[in-house]
Scaffold this motif. Sequence first.
Motif, mmCIF file in Angstrom:
data_model
loop_
_atom_site.group_PDB
_atom_site.id
_atom_site.type_symbol
_atom_site.label_atom_id
_atom_site.label_comp_id
_atom_site.label_asym_id
_atom_site.label_seq_id
_atom_site.Cartn_x
_atom_site.Cartn_y
_atom_site.Cartn_z
ATOM 1 N N SER A 36 0.901 -1.116 0.062
ATOM 2 C CA SER A 36 -0.110 0.103 0.151
ATOM 3 C C SER A 36 0.963 1.351 0.076
ATOM 4 C CB SER A 36 -0.713 0.151 1.073
ATOM 5 O OG SER A 36 0.060 0.104 2.440
ATOM 6 N N ASP A 37 0.320 2.269 -0.390
ATOM 7 C CA ASP A 37 0.979 3.750 -0.526
ATOM 8 C C ASP A 37 1.691 3.859 1.076
ATOM 9 O OD1 ASP A 37 0.527 4.130 -3.021
ATOM 10 O OD2 ASP A 37 -0.954 5.467 -2.670
ATOM 11 N N SER A 38 0.811 3.751 2.298
ATOM 12 C CA SER A 38 1.320 3.857 3.440
ATOM 13 C C SER A 38 2.338 2.959 3.740
ATOM 14 C CB SER A 38 0.341 3.805 4.586
ATOM 15 O OG SER A 38 -0.123 2.385 4.397
ATOM 16 N N GLN A 39 2.547 1.709 3.371
ATOM 17 C CA GLN A 39 3.462 0.775 3.640
ATOM 18 C C GLN A 39 4.771 1.145 2.928
ATOM 19 O OE1 GLN A 39 1.424 -2.846 2.458
ATOM 20 N NE2 GLN A 39 1.147 -3.545 4.516
ATOM 21 N N SER A 41 5.505 4.338 1.987
ATOM 22 C CA SER A 41 5.972 5.613 2.366
ATOM 23 C C SER A 41 6.721 5.081 3.726
ATOM 24 C CB SER A 41 4.599 6.427 2.695
ATOM 25 O OG SER A 41 4.001 5.927 3.725
ATOM 26 N N VAL A 42 6.361 4.287 4.428
ATOM 27 C CA VAL A 42 7.345 3.984 5.682
ATOM 28 C C VAL A 42 8.752 3.551 5.338
ATOM 29 C CG1 VAL A 42 7.509 2.364 7.678
ATOM 30 C CG2 VAL A 42 5.352 3.478 6.958
#
Lengths: 152, 210
Positions: A36-39, A41-42
């Motif tokens: 995912s984008d959040s994953q 981004s981390v």
Amino acid sequence: MSILFRHGLELAWSDGRLSKRGAILLENLQNLLELSDSQRSVVEEKHHLQVIPHLIPRGMGSGASTLDQWMTSLIDLDDELPRYLVSMGRQSLRTGISKQAWIEVFAAAERMECGFEFGRGVWEPEFEVETLVWPEVLNPVAKSLGLLLEEE
Amino acid sequence: MFVDEPTEDEDDIDPFEALNVSTTAPAVRGAKLLDAFGEDNDEDGESEGESEAITTLEMGGMMEMNEEIVDSVIPLDEAGVNEEEDIDPFEELGATRPDVVASTSTNVSDALAAFMDEDEYQGPENTIVFEGESATEDEPIEQEEVEEKVQVEDEKPRAQPEELYRFLLEGVWVDDVLDPAEVALMARKRRELGISFETHLKILKQVLHD
């Protein structure tokens, strides 16, 4: 989060610059690993803070070609990937697996739809596993498991 | 002139007889009561007991009984008193017969039951059950209570296999390193607890992400 995506970032930024092609390939890798984008981004933010400031720009983003080759090799493993992961899991158990290594590699194996096989290699001693020499494309996994030194 | 001054006519009248009161000493009556309880004491024993009691009183000197007084004692048979019929051992001991108790307590309970809710009233609770008599309805109730207790104990939440396995799995990572001995232990526990490998992976995820 994902040792595979982190390795892709390292390849894409290998000459100190990220080309447009390299950025597109990272998008493809994200989709391949179903991040995912959040994953993403981390992982990416951590890389930008800890790795990129120490890079010396010396190219034009040629790392994209290296990333492309690695992704192609990874996809080509296909049916062989579970066998390698099982073998790598069993080999790493002999020296002991840290909690962090298990979390990282299991997550990566799940992204490649091989989580169950890797888990059996580690947690099922009755399950017979052949000892295999893993291909170079899986070196990031081997490093996380402590099977390969960082320098190698 | 005093009212209580004795006259010759009054001397002839036995006040005990006039009042229809037995002159038998209390100790004698007690001995008779004890004889009434005895199984071996029949009619012969009663006369012997009476004479022994009188002898005891004379020897103890507690009551000086001259011959006149002894002669004035009216025999119980002549007074129309039948000892065997009138002496009730239950009454003498302050107790009542079981059937009387049952009927009395029923009446009392019925009176109390009027003040109780119909659902709560379960019948006479204070009925005396003597040895040899059946406990009637109490035993089934006690058995039901025991069975209910056993059922409650069976229904007590036991440690679920998954919870136990989770606990063990948390212990494996205490030193932050997984080794072959720990893996072998957990594999054995999975077999013992009947936990599948898929469930193991699920629990492992929960443990590591908590």
